[in-house]
Write a protein that holds these residues in place. Structure first.
Motif, PDB file in Angstrom:
ATOM      1  N   ASN A 495       0.838  -1.203   0.000  1.00  0.00           N
ATOM      2  CA  ASN A 495       0.000   0.000   0.000  1.00  0.00           C
ATOM      3  C   ASN A 495       0.870   1.250   0.000  1.00  0.00           C
ATOM      4  O   ASN A 495       0.541   2.272   0.617  1.00  0.00           O
ATOM      5  N   GLY A 496       1.992   1.148  -0.690  1.00  0.00           N
ATOM      6  CA  GLY A 496       2.933   2.257  -0.761  1.00  0.00           C
ATOM      7  C   GLY A 496       2.838   3.002  -2.078  1.00  0.00           C
ATOM      8  O   GLY A 496       1.959   2.746  -2.911  1.00  0.00           O
ATOM      9  N   HIS A 497       3.760   3.948  -2.273  1.00  0.00           N
ATOM     10  CA  HIS A 497       3.747   4.790  -3.465  1.00  0.00           C
ATOM     11  C   HIS A 497       5.174   5.006  -3.955  1.00  0.00           C
ATOM     12  O   HIS A 497       6.130   4.909  -3.185  1.00  0.00           O
ATOM     13  N   LEU A 498       5.290   5.315  -5.245  1.00  0.00           N
ATOM     14  CA  LEU A 498       6.585   5.600  -5.865  1.00  0.00           C
ATOM     15  C   LEU A 498       6.593   7.019  -6.412  1.00  0.00           C
ATOM     16  O   LEU A 498       5.582   7.490  -6.949  1.00  0.00           O
ATOM     17  N   ASP A 499       7.712   7.682  -6.285  1.00  0.00           N
ATOM     18  CA  ASP A 499       7.891   9.012  -6.861  1.00  0.00           C
ATOM     19  C   ASP A 499       9.230   9.019  -7.591  1.00  0.00           C
ATOM     20  O   ASP A 499      10.285   8.830  -6.971  1.00  0.00           O
ATOM     21  N   LEU A 500       9.196   9.198  -8.914  1.00  0.00           N
ATOM     22  CA  LEU A 500      10.409   9.127  -9.734  1.00  0.00           C
ATOM     23  C   LEU A 500      10.727  10.501 -10.294  1.00  0.00           C
ATOM     24  O   LEU A 500       9.857  11.178 -10.854  1.00  0.00           O
ATOM     25  N   GLN A 501      11.981  10.898 -10.163  1.00  0.00           N
ATOM     26  CA  GLN A 501      12.456  12.164 -10.715  1.00  0.00           C
ATOM     27  C   GLN A 501      13.705  11.880 -11.545  1.00  0.00           C
ATOM     28  O   GLN A 501      14.658  11.289 -11.048  1.00  0.00           O
ATOM     29  N   SER A 502      13.679  12.295 -12.823  1.00  0.00           N
ATOM     30  CA  SER A 502      14.825  12.014 -13.682  1.00  0.00           C
ATOM     31  C   SER A 502      14.790  12.920 -14.895  1.00  0.00           C
ATOM     32  O   SER A 502      13.723  13.363 -15.335  1.00  0.00           O
ATOM     33  N   SER A 503      15.965  13.190 -15.433  1.00  0.00           N
ATOM     34  CA  SER A 503      16.097  13.918 -16.694  1.00  0.00           C
ATOM     35  C   SER A 503      17.412  13.502 -17.337  1.00  0.00           C
ATOM     36  O   SER A 503      18.352  13.097 -16.637  1.00  0.00           O
ATOM     37  N   PRO A 504      17.494  13.548 -18.671  1.00  0.00           N
ATOM     38  CA  PRO A 504      18.703  13.083 -19.359  1.00  0.00           C
ATOM     39  C   PRO A 504      19.961  13.788 -18.849  1.00  0.00           C
ATOM     40  O   PRO A 504      20.013  15.009 -18.733  1.00  0.00           O
ATOM     41  N   GLY A 505      20.974  12.981 -18.527  1.00  0.00           N
ATOM     42  CA  GLY A 505      22.252  13.503 -18.068  1.00  0.00           C
ATOM     43  C   GLY A 505      22.297  13.932 -16.625  1.00  0.00           C
ATOM     44  O   GLY A 505      23.359  14.325 -16.125  1.00  0.00           O
ATOM     45  N   GLN A 506      21.156  13.848 -15.910  1.00  0.00           N
ATOM     46  CA  GLN A 506      21.104  14.319 -14.527  1.00  0.00           C
ATOM     47  C   GLN A 506      20.865  13.198 -13.526  1.00  0.00           C
ATOM     48  O   GLN A 506      20.665  13.454 -12.338  1.00  0.00           O
ATOM     49  N   GLY A 507      20.891  11.951 -13.976  1.00  0.00           N
ATOM     50  CA  GLY A 507      20.670  10.838 -13.057  1.00  0.00           C
ATOM     51  C   GLY A 507      19.202  10.638 -12.737  1.00  0.00           C
ATOM     52  O   GLY A 507      18.316  11.307 -13.283  1.00  0.00           O
ATOM     53  N   THR A 508      18.949   9.711 -11.818  1.00  0.00           N
ATOM     54  CA  THR A 508      17.579   9.351 -11.450  1.00  0.00           C
ATOM     55  C   THR A 508      17.464   9.246  -9.929  1.00  0.00           C
ATOM     56  O   THR A 508      18.368   8.744  -9.268  1.00  0.00           O
TER      57      THR A 508
END
Length: 656
Positions: A495-508
């Motif tokens: 019952n959890g959630h994921l939050d993804l932040q990423s952009s090319p060349g800037q990692g994840t």
């Protein structure tokens, strides 16, 4: 029929769709040569009746009617009324059907939605006019040639294809290109003919070489060309074509290339979808085979671990704390329990592991998991772990969370070309529902695991697909695209959630939010002062000698009277000869010859119902695939400790 200025052309419209009847009612208004009137009927039968009682100048026929037999309907009309021209009006756009209709006497082939009333009126009047021309003794041969060219031209104009004529003697200059070039590629015929380099510039870069080779071979040999390639339209969109070309020589000996560029973009997309489904099916088959292998290995290891851990527990109990053997035995137990966790992971991979829900310290799990991660990450990848969350009490299956972290680290590793770092941190996150971004979370305190890498990052167009099964940017043979799909599924089970932040060349950076337990007391194991005991008689059936001896010792230490058997046949003989009642049958399931389920079925036929406790190195879900009804009673998963055995046996004996 020789029409005067006031004569009215009668058109028999055979069409059963009211929408198209209404559309065709405007056709007479568009006639510029003769007055026209429609006689609409809804079936071929009504049409034949009308033809028997009225003078009709032309027939407009729909091939798609409910009782229509398609081309056979056309043939029947032509056979009964050969002098009345027929124009086909249909939704079927297939080239072969149009050619068949023309060959069977249709004057024209019009596709619904592709022509306006003016064009329909013009086509009908052309058909009628051809009759009038015949009466004036115009050369039939020339007329047929002109009509064939007109029909072909009209037909080609309705196809999703570009026709072209090239002149090899003038550096393959485009002599003619059909108007469809504007529909399919966005360039007018005038633009295309004015720029000789346009064809080459719009060709997909990856297809230049193969197309050039094919065309060179065509020019050298004169053999027909048939090649598939891609072009970019004016907006930069990709269009797939099937190019068919043939060399012709006119009466003066001049060579010309006639070609047809057929738009197969939708067909190609369907082929790629089918190919992808085939690949996914093969991958599922491979994973299923690996899963079965993993399940079989796990079963054998669980049997070994039952005896290894069991005798180690006995050694700890029967030696003093300061005895070196006591410490050695505890080390064996620690290693055995780690092996048990690995087996559970194998069973989870094979989709044959039921989730084991428990409360635990997540920081401790990550600290212990680091040893495995250090060994699995390739050289050049630095792993930093900062398990610093003050509160880390969560509830769920440990193995699912381990899979989440392992898969996130594996994906982070793949995003790093050579050298880089992966950082795992933990923190507490309070959601009060006031922040708009947090509205999707239930209010409360969350345990947050953050996995961050300094890799290549993710393209914006891929962010919406990143959790899709089988989505992968890796080369074939380097992953199947299930890693983040498993992460998403496992986190959802918490019952959890994921939050993804990423952009090319800037990692994840990926944040995993998991609900927390309310208090530490929830996760504390219950201290067992006294194990449940009894004096009942238990028949133990186990084909592994070490496990049979160990379980017998455990049960006898709890006060039970134990009769043991090494297989199902031996157990039946014992039951038949034993004079006193047997209170419980404790049997392994996977045994040679007569398995545990078959043993219970046979004994119940002969002895009536009695209490049963099943045990196996496989889990309950795996061994009950074909016996969904047998586990209404209890099941004991191997490996097991004495306390687990004590409670399960007592529970089975006390059950109704």
């Amino acid at each position: 029929m020789n029409h005067s200025a006031t004569a009215v052309c009668t058109i028999l419209v055979i069409e059963d769709d009211r929408k198209w009847q209404e559309f065709l009612s405007h056709v007479p208004e568009k006639s510029s040569l003769y007055p026209m009137r429609n006689v609409p009927v809804a079936s071929v039968e009504e049409g034949l009746v009308t033809l028997g009682g009225h003078s009709v100048d032309a027939i407009l026929l729909d091939l798609d009617m409910a009782k229509s037999t398609g081309i056979d309907t056309l043939r029947n009309l032509r056979k009964q009324h050969p002098k009345i021209p027929v124009v086909i009006f249909t939704e079927q756009e297939e080239e072969h059907l149009a050619l068949t209709a023309i060959r069977n006497g249709a004057q024209d082939y019009l596709v619904k939605g592709k022509v306006q009333p003016e064009a329909i009126s013009h086509s009908i009047l052309q058909a009628i006019e051809r009759k009038r021309v015949d009466c004036h003794e115009v050369s039939r041969e020339q007329e047929n040639r002109n009509l064939a060219e007109a029909r072909y031209r009209d037909l080609v104009m309705q196809l999703p294809a570009i026709t072209y004529i090239l002149d090899p003697g003038r550096n393959f200059e485009t002599e003619y290109i059909s108007p469809q070039v504007e529909t399919l590629l966005g360039f007018s015929p005038e633009e295309w003919q004015a720029n000789p380099d346009l064809w080459t510039s719009q060709l997909h870069p990856e297809d230049h070489e193969c197309v050039s080779n094919a065309r060179n071979h065509f020019h050298l040999t004169g053999n027909d060309l048939a090649i598939t390639y891609r072009m970019h339209n004016k907006n930069g969109e990709e269009v797939w074509f099937k190019d068919h070309a043939r060399l012709f020589v006119d009466t003066q000996g001049h060579q010309f290339i006639h070609g047809l560029l057929l738009d197969i973009t939708q067909i190609r997309a369907a082929e790629l979808r089918l190919q992808k489904r085939d690949q996914q099916f093969l991958q599922r088959q491979k994973m299923s085979a690996v899963g079965r292998l993993a399940g079989g290995i796990a079963h054998e290891f669980n049997n070994l671990l039952t005896s290894i851990l069991g005798f180690s527990y006995l050694m700890v109990e029967e030696t003093e704390d300061d005895n070196p053997l006591n410490e050695y035995a505890q080390q064996i137990i620690e290693s055995g329990e780690r092996a048990t966790d690995l087996i559970r992971q194998m069973l989870a991979f094979s989709n044959k592991q039921t989730n084991r829900i428990e409360n635990f310290h997540a920081n401790d799990l990550l600290t212990n998991l680091r040893k495995l991660l250090d060994k699995t990450l390739r050289p050049g990848i630095e792993l930093h772990l900062h398990a610093e969350a003050e509160a880390d009490f969560i509830r769920g299956d440990k193995n699912l969370l381990e899979q989440v972290v392992i898969n996130l680290c594996d994906n982070a590793q793949d995003a790093i070309e050579e050298h880089g770092s992966i950082t795992i941190t933990t923190s507490n996150h309070l959601v009060d529902g006031k922040v708009e971004k947090e509205q999707k979370y239930e209010p409360g305190t969350y345990f947050c695991i953050t996995v961050m890498d300094d890799g290549e990052g993710i393209d914006p167009e891929d962010l919406d697909k990143i959790y899709d099964p089988f989505f992968s940017k890796k080369e074939v043979g380097h992953g199947v695209g299930l890693g983040l799909s498993i992460v998403y599924t496992n986190v959802d089970q918490y019952n959890g959630h994921l939050d993804l932040q990423s952009s090319p060349g800037q990692g994840t950076k990926i944040n995993v939010y998991l609900p927390m337990c309310e208090s530490e007391e929830e996760i504390k194991a219950v201290e067992i002062e006294n194990l449940p005991r009894g004096r009942e008689t238990i028949l133990l059936v186990e084909d592994e000698t070490a496990i049979r001896k160990l379980s017998t010792h455990f049960l006898e230490s709890l006060g039970y009277h134990v009769i043991s058997a090494g297989n199902g046949d031996e157990a039946i003989l014992i039951v038949e000869s034993y004079k006193n009642p047997i209170d419980l049958l404790l049997t392994d399931i996977v045994m040679p010859k007569l398995n545990g389920i078959q043993l219970v079925d046979q004994l119940r036929k002969e002895q009536g119902r009695f209490k049963v406790l099943y045990t196996s190195g496989h889990n309950q879900e795996a061994v009950s695939e074909n016996h969904a009804d047998v586990f209404e009673t209890n099941f004991l998963q191997k490996p097991y400790r004495r306390d687990k055995l004590a409670f399960m046996v007592r529970g089975a004996l006390d059950s109704e």
